[in-house]
Motif scaffolding. Structure first.
Motif, PDB file in Angstrom:
ATOM      1  N   ARG A 105     -22.711  45.717   8.293  1.00 20.35           N
ATOM      2  CA  ARG A 105     -22.304  44.439   7.688  1.00 20.35           C
ATOM      3  C   ARG A 105     -20.787  44.277   7.728  1.00 20.35           C
ATOM      4  O   ARG A 105     -20.282  43.200   8.042  1.00 20.35           O
ATOM      5  N   ALA A 106     -20.057  45.343   7.419  1.00 10.97           N
ATOM      6  CA  ALA A 106     -18.587  45.269   7.445  1.00 10.97           C
ATOM      7  C   ALA A 106     -18.096  44.987   8.862  1.00 10.97           C
ATOM      8  O   ALA A 106     -17.235  44.124   9.068  1.00 10.97           O
ATOM      9  N   GLU A 107     -18.622  45.702   9.824  1.00 11.15           N
ATOM     10  CA  GLU A 107     -18.198  45.504  11.214  1.00 11.15           C
ATOM     11  C   GLU A 107     -18.581  44.120  11.730  1.00 11.15           C
ATOM     12  O   GLU A 107     -17.786  43.454  12.393  1.00 11.15           O
ATOM     13  N   ASP A 108     -19.807  43.676  11.426  1.00  9.53           N
ATOM     14  CA  ASP A 108     -20.237  42.339  11.862  1.00  9.53           C
ATOM     15  C   ASP A 108     -19.376  41.238  11.257  1.00  9.53           C
ATOM     16  O   ASP A 108     -19.203  40.182  11.859  1.00  9.53           O
ATOM     17  N   ALA A 109     -18.834  41.488  10.075  1.00 14.27           N
ATOM     18  CA  ALA A 109     -17.978  40.497   9.411  1.00 14.27           C
ATOM     19  C   ALA A 109     -16.528  40.559   9.894  1.00 14.27           C
ATOM     20  O   ALA A 109     -15.720  39.715   9.539  1.00 14.27           O
ATOM     21  N   GLY A 110     -16.211  41.582  10.726  1.00 18.21           N
ATOM     22  CA  GLY A 110     -14.868  41.668  11.283  1.00 18.21           C
ATOM     23  C   GLY A 110     -13.968  42.720  10.670  1.00 18.21           C
ATOM     24  O   GLY A 110     -12.772  42.749  10.948  1.00 18.21           O
ATOM     25  N   TYR A 111     -14.497  43.606   9.834  1.00 19.23           N
ATOM     26  CA  TYR A 111     -13.680  44.675   9.256  1.00 19.23           C
ATOM     27  C   TYR A 111     -13.715  45.849  10.228  1.00 19.23           C
ATOM     28  O   TYR A 111     -14.619  46.682  10.214  1.00 19.23           O
ATOM     29  N   SER A 112     -12.714  45.900  11.088  1.00 18.86           N
ATOM     30  CA  SER A 112     -12.681  46.927  12.138  1.00 18.86           C
ATOM     31  C   SER A 112     -11.599  47.961  11.858  1.00 18.86           C
ATOM     32  O   SER A 112     -10.706  47.738  11.051  1.00 18.86           O
ATOM     33  N   GLY A 113     -11.695  49.091  12.534  1.00 17.41           N
ATOM     34  CA  GLY A 113     -10.698  50.140  12.395  1.00 17.41           C
ATOM     35  C   GLY A 113     -10.736  50.857  11.069  1.00 17.41           C
ATOM     36  O   GLY A 113      -9.762  51.494  10.679  1.00 17.41           O
ATOM     37  N   TRP A 114     -11.860  50.813  10.386  1.00 13.85           N
ATOM     38  CA  TRP A 114     -11.944  51.446   9.075  1.00 13.85           C
ATOM     39  C   TRP A 114     -12.113  52.951   9.210  1.00 13.85           C
ATOM     40  O   TRP A 114     -12.651  53.443  10.184  1.00 13.85           O
ATOM     41  N   LYS A 115     -11.609  53.652   8.183  1.00 11.22           N
ATOM     42  CA  LYS A 115     -11.832  55.097   8.109  1.00 11.22           C
ATOM     43  C   LYS A 115     -12.769  55.442   6.963  1.00 11.22           C
ATOM     44  O   LYS A 115     -13.360  56.513   6.949  1.00 11.22           O
ATOM     45  N   SER A 116     -12.891  54.559   5.983  1.00 13.95           N
ATOM     46  CA  SER A 116     -13.854  54.779   4.907  1.00 13.95           C
ATOM     47  C   SER A 116     -14.334  53.455   4.336  1.00 13.95           C
ATOM     48  O   SER A 116     -13.606  52.460   4.351  1.00 13.95           O
ATOM     49  N   LEU A 117     -15.559  53.482   3.873  1.00 12.91           N
ATOM     50  CA  LEU A 117     -16.196  52.325   3.245  1.00 12.91           C
ATOM     51  C   LEU A 117     -16.975  52.808   2.038  1.00 12.91           C
ATOM     52  O   LEU A 117     -17.442  53.950   2.012  1.00 12.91           O
ATOM     53  N   ALA A 118     -17.141  51.941   1.067  1.00 10.98           N
ATOM     54  CA  ALA A 118     -17.985  52.222  -0.089  1.00 10.98           C
ATOM     55  C   ALA A 118     -18.546  50.898  -0.582  1.00 10.98           C
ATOM     56  O   ALA A 118     -17.956  49.833  -0.314  1.00 10.98           O
ATOM     57  N   GLU A 119     -19.649  50.956  -1.271  1.00 13.25           N
ATOM     58  CA  GLU A 119     -20.292  49.731  -1.730  1.00 13.25           C
ATOM     59  C   GLU A 119     -20.943  49.950  -3.085  1.00 13.25           C
ATOM     60  O   GLU A 119     -21.569  50.973  -3.324  1.00 13.25           O
ATOM     61  N   ASN A 120     -20.786  48.966  -3.953  1.00 15.49           N
ATOM     62  CA  ASN A 120     -21.504  48.895  -5.223  1.00 15.49           C
ATOM     63  C   ASN A 120     -22.317  47.608  -5.212  1.00 15.49           C
ATOM     64  O   ASN A 120     -21.790  46.555  -4.832  1.00 15.49           O
ATOM     65  N   VAL A 121     -23.571  47.677  -5.626  1.00 11.40           N
ATOM     66  CA  VAL A 121     -24.392  46.482  -5.762  1.00 11.40           C
ATOM     67  C   VAL A 121     -25.035  46.485  -7.138  1.00 11.40           C
ATOM     68  O   VAL A 121     -25.225  47.540  -7.751  1.00 11.40           O
ATOM     69  N   ALA A 122     -25.352  45.298  -7.614  1.00 10.01           N
ATOM     70  CA  ALA A 122     -25.974  45.157  -8.926  1.00 10.01           C
ATOM     71  C   ALA A 122     -26.665  43.806  -9.002  1.00 10.01           C
ATOM     72  O   ALA A 122     -26.381  42.910  -8.197  1.00 10.01           O
ATOM     73  N   ALA A 123     -27.525  43.662  -9.988  1.00 11.81           N
ATOM     74  CA  ALA A 123     -28.173  42.374 -10.229  1.00 11.81           C
ATOM     75  C   ALA A 123     -28.550  42.275 -11.700  1.00 11.81           C
ATOM     76  O   ALA A 123     -28.868  43.276 -12.334  1.00 11.81           O
ATOM     77  N   GLY A 124     -28.499  41.073 -12.206  1.00  7.67           N
ATOM     78  CA  GLY A 124     -28.901  40.809 -13.575  1.00  7.67           C
ATOM     79  C   GLY A 124     -27.768  40.664 -14.567  1.00  7.67           C
ATOM     80  O   GLY A 124     -27.951  40.057 -15.614  1.00  7.67           O
ATOM     81  N   GLN A 125     -26.609  41.197 -14.247  1.00 11.49           N
ATOM     82  CA  GLN A 125     -25.487  41.083 -15.180  1.00 11.49           C
ATOM     83  C   GLN A 125     -25.038  39.623 -15.239  1.00 11.49           C
ATOM     84  O   GLN A 125     -24.928  38.963 -14.219  1.00 11.49           O
ATOM     85  N   LYS A 126     -24.739  39.163 -16.439  1.00 11.46           N
ATOM     86  CA  LYS A 126     -24.463  37.744 -16.653  1.00 11.46           C
ATOM     87  C   LYS A 126     -23.048  37.317 -16.302  1.00 11.46           C
ATOM     88  O   LYS A 126     -22.799  36.133 -16.107  1.00 11.46           O
ATOM     89  N   SER A 127     -22.099  38.253 -16.243  1.00 13.72           N
ATOM     90  CA  SER A 127     -20.698  37.877 -16.071  1.00 13.72           C
ATOM     91  C   SER A 127     -19.962  38.940 -15.264  1.00 13.72           C
ATOM     92  O   SER A 127     -20.431  40.080 -15.157  1.00 13.72           O
ATOM     93  N   PRO A 128     -18.791  38.583 -14.741  1.00 20.31           N
ATOM     94  CA  PRO A 128     -17.969  39.592 -14.072  1.00 20.31           C
ATOM     95  C   PRO A 128     -17.654  40.779 -14.982  1.00 20.31           C
ATOM     96  O   PRO A 128     -17.729  41.930 -14.553  1.00 20.31           O
ATOM     97  N   ALA A 129     -17.342  40.524 -16.240  1.00 19.17           N
ATOM     98  CA  ALA A 129     -17.024  41.614 -17.169  1.00 19.17           C
ATOM     99  C   ALA A 129     -18.225  42.536 -17.353  1.00 19.17           C
ATOM    100  O   ALA A 129     -18.080  43.761 -17.389  1.00 19.17           O
TER     101      ALA A 129
END
Length: 164
Positions: A92-116
């Protein structure tokens, strides 16, 4: 009424990319000030500052990757790191154009009502917290989708990266 709150197991990759990126869109998903995405970036950087890490810079490509993943999760009503068609954080990162990376990480969540609430949830999870407080990561992209009628209603993705 209880709203389910899901946090997917975090995935961290610290491997050099060898594949070239294929840019699928030149549209930048810049998070406007005060938007849920911008607020997640601000709150994430506040947590990093408390730990002595530099702030993350918003990256348009990571923002596209994160937004596409949040959209996929909302459309298909799931929470996870593998997309509905088998995509991974790296693809997904590469397809979106994020090239030349040396590290990636991802957090996902659902159900939380707000950014906080979502940042607090991630900070209370050791693996998600480790991604947020990884001082070697320098870029961030955030995805957010609100979709009524699903199990979780709101879907969140944080994609982090560092280039080599």
């Amino acid at each position: 009424m209880s709203i389910p709150r899901c946090l997917a197991v975090v995935l961290t990759v610290a491997t050099a990319a060898t594949a070239s990126a294929a840019t699928t869109s030149s549209t930048t998903l810049a998070a406007s000030a005060g938007s849920p995405r911008a607020t997640v970036v601000k709150l994430t950087n506040e947590e990093r500052a408390k730990a002595g890490c530099s702030g993350l810079n918003s990256d348009g490509a990571l923002g596209r990757a994160a937004q596409r993943h949040s959209t996929d999760m909302a459309k298909n009503d799931f929470v996870g790191h593998r997309g509905s068609r088998g995509s991974t954080m790296e693809t997904r990162a590469e397809d979106a154009g994020y090239s030349g990376w040396k590290s990636l990480a991802e957090n996902v969540a659902a159900g939380q009502k707000s950014p906080a609430e979502v940042v607090r949830s991630w900070m209370e999870s050791p693996d998600h917290r480790a991604n947020i407080l990884n001082c070697a990561l320098t870029h961030i992209g955030v995805g957010y989708v609100r979709r009524s009628g699903t199990d979780h209603d709101k879907y969140w993705t944080q994609d982090f990266g560092a280039k080599g």
